[in-house]
Scaffold this motif. Structure first.
Motif, PDB file in Angstrom:
ATOM      1  N   MET A 255     -71.227  19.819   5.468  1.00  0.00           N
ATOM      2  CA  MET A 255     -70.410  19.514   4.297  1.00  0.00           C
ATOM      3  C   MET A 255     -68.976  19.207   4.691  1.00  0.00           C
ATOM      4  O   MET A 255     -68.310  18.395   4.048  1.00  0.00           O
ATOM      5  CB  MET A 255     -70.447  20.675   3.307  1.00  0.00           C
ATOM      6  CG  MET A 255     -71.702  20.748   2.446  1.00  0.00           C
ATOM      7  SD  MET A 255     -71.967  19.257   1.440  1.00  0.00           S
ATOM      8  CE  MET A 255     -70.472  19.259   0.433  1.00  0.00           C
ATOM      9  N   PHE A 256     -68.494  19.837   5.744  1.00  0.00           N
ATOM     10  CA  PHE A 256     -67.114  19.596   6.172  1.00  0.00           C
ATOM     11  C   PHE A 256     -66.974  18.199   6.775  1.00  0.00           C
ATOM     12  O   PHE A 256     -65.935  17.551   6.629  1.00  0.00           O
ATOM     13  CB  PHE A 256     -66.656  20.672   7.147  1.00  0.00           C
ATOM     14  CG  PHE A 256     -66.577  22.036   6.516  1.00  0.00           C
ATOM     15  CD1 PHE A 256     -65.592  22.325   5.584  1.00  0.00           C
ATOM     16  CD2 PHE A 256     -67.501  23.015   6.825  1.00  0.00           C
ATOM     17  CE1 PHE A 256     -65.520  23.575   4.974  1.00  0.00           C
ATOM     18  CE2 PHE A 256     -67.441  24.271   6.230  1.00  0.00           C
ATOM     19  CZ  PHE A 256     -66.448  24.547   5.306  1.00  0.00           C
ATOM     20  N   ALA A 257     -68.029  17.725   7.448  1.00  0.00           N
ATOM     21  CA  ALA A 257     -68.002  16.343   7.940  1.00  0.00           C
ATOM     22  C   ALA A 257     -67.999  15.369   6.775  1.00  0.00           C
ATOM     23  O   ALA A 257     -67.328  14.326   6.808  1.00  0.00           O
ATOM     24  CB  ALA A 257     -69.203  16.092   8.850  1.00  0.00           C
ATOM     25  N   ILE A 258     -68.736  15.695   5.716  1.00  0.00           N
ATOM     26  CA  ILE A 258     -68.774  14.842   4.522  1.00  0.00           C
ATOM     27  C   ILE A 258     -67.412  14.838   3.835  1.00  0.00           C
ATOM     28  O   ILE A 258     -66.886  13.785   3.468  1.00  0.00           O
ATOM     29  CB  ILE A 258     -69.872  15.325   3.560  1.00  0.00           C
ATOM     30  CG1 ILE A 258     -71.255  15.126   4.198  1.00  0.00           C
ATOM     31  CG2 ILE A 258     -69.790  14.582   2.228  1.00  0.00           C
ATOM     32  CD1 ILE A 258     -72.392  15.752   3.422  1.00  0.00           C
ATOM     33  N   ILE A 259     -66.826  16.012   3.676  1.00  0.00           N
ATOM     34  CA  ILE A 259     -65.515  16.117   3.029  1.00  0.00           C
ATOM     35  C   ILE A 259     -64.465  15.326   3.809  1.00  0.00           C
ATOM     36  O   ILE A 259     -63.614  14.646   3.220  1.00  0.00           O
ATOM     37  CB  ILE A 259     -65.104  17.593   2.911  1.00  0.00           C
ATOM     38  CG1 ILE A 259     -66.012  18.318   1.901  1.00  0.00           C
ATOM     39  CG2 ILE A 259     -63.638  17.734   2.503  1.00  0.00           C
ATOM     40  CD1 ILE A 259     -65.884  19.820   1.922  1.00  0.00           C
ATOM     41  N   ARG A 260     -64.544  15.387   5.130  1.00  0.00           N
ATOM     42  CA  ARG A 260     -63.572  14.687   5.974  1.00  0.00           C
ATOM     43  C   ARG A 260     -63.914  13.197   6.145  1.00  0.00           C
ATOM     44  O   ARG A 260     -63.195  12.475   6.816  1.00  0.00           O
ATOM     45  CB  ARG A 260     -63.489  15.353   7.350  1.00  0.00           C
ATOM     46  CG  ARG A 260     -63.036  16.805   7.316  1.00  0.00           C
ATOM     47  CD  ARG A 260     -62.971  17.395   8.731  1.00  0.00           C
ATOM     48  NE  ARG A 260     -61.910  16.764   9.486  1.00  0.00           N
ATOM     49  CZ  ARG A 260     -60.631  17.151   9.480  1.00  0.00           C
ATOM     50  NH1 ARG A 260     -60.273  18.202   8.770  1.00  0.00           N
ATOM     51  NH2 ARG A 260     -59.736  16.514  10.186  1.00  0.00           N
TER      52      ARG A 260
END
Length: 204
Positions: free
Chosen positions: A119-124
């Motif tokens: 999810m953090f890769a998606i957010i970034r």
């Protein structure tokens, strides 16, 4: 014995290896050496701290060296994050993530709040990082607990095209229906006669 004392003394002062262990007969990693001489816990703590420090410096060479000395990529920091999760969340570099994944880091772990690493890769909007996680076993069906979206759904709604997602998470190949073992399906063989069913409710 003198070498053991020296290593323990260096570790107690915060020293840690910045180069890979030597190769060849009689050579071993720091964790192996510490296990042989009874100070593996101290060595693991120091290596774990050095691993997170190398990540914060975005230094893939140092990350690789520490991992080669036997520290697991599944250690957690004071916030409960694994090295890979911290790397992805804070954008500490694809090169560092690759070193962790090569050593078996789990791309499906969650943080203390239940947020999956991807999810953090998606957010970034870090598509390169997301792709690297996918290549190392990212499960697109795990759900983000707050929204209820799967990783694939979250990526789709955040700009990943269906073509991109299909290339990262190909559908499983359809298997042919296995041949039946029924005698009636075998060429040249007749199916044995079946006894007539009795009528229900007592009628003949």
């Amino acid at each position: 014995a003198g070498n053991v004392w020296a290593v323990r003394a260096f570790l107690s002062r915060g020293a840690s290896p910045l180069v890979a262990p030597a190769k060849g007969e009689g050579c071993c990693s720091l964790i192996e050496f510490a296990a042989l001489h009874g100070f593996v816990k101290q060595a693991a703590i120091t290596l774990g701290q050095r691993l997170f420090s190398a990540l914060d410096d975005a230094a893939p060479g140092a990350v690789a060296a520490v991992l080669l000395h036997g520290i697991t990529p599944h250690v957690r920091d004071s916030s409960g994050r694994t090295p890979l999760l911290r790397c992805v969340e804070e954008g500490l570099g694809l090169a560092c993530a690759k070193e962790l994944l090569k050593k078996g880091a789990d791309p499906n772990v969650r943080d203390a709040c239940g947020v999956p690493t991807a999810m953090f890769a998606i957010i970034r909007q870090d598509k390169a990082m997301f792709a690297e996680l996918a290549r190392h076993g990212l499960d697109p069906s795990i759900r983000e607990e707050v929204s209820g979206d799967t990783i694939r759904e979250a990526a789709s709604s955040s700009g990943w095209s269906e073509k991109e997602l299909a290339s990262l998470f190909p559908a499983p190949a359809a298997h042919d229906t296995p041949p039946s073992d029924s005698p009636s399906d075998s060429p040249g063989r007749e199916s044995p006669a079946r006894p007539a069913r009795r009528a229900r409710f007592g009628h003949k």
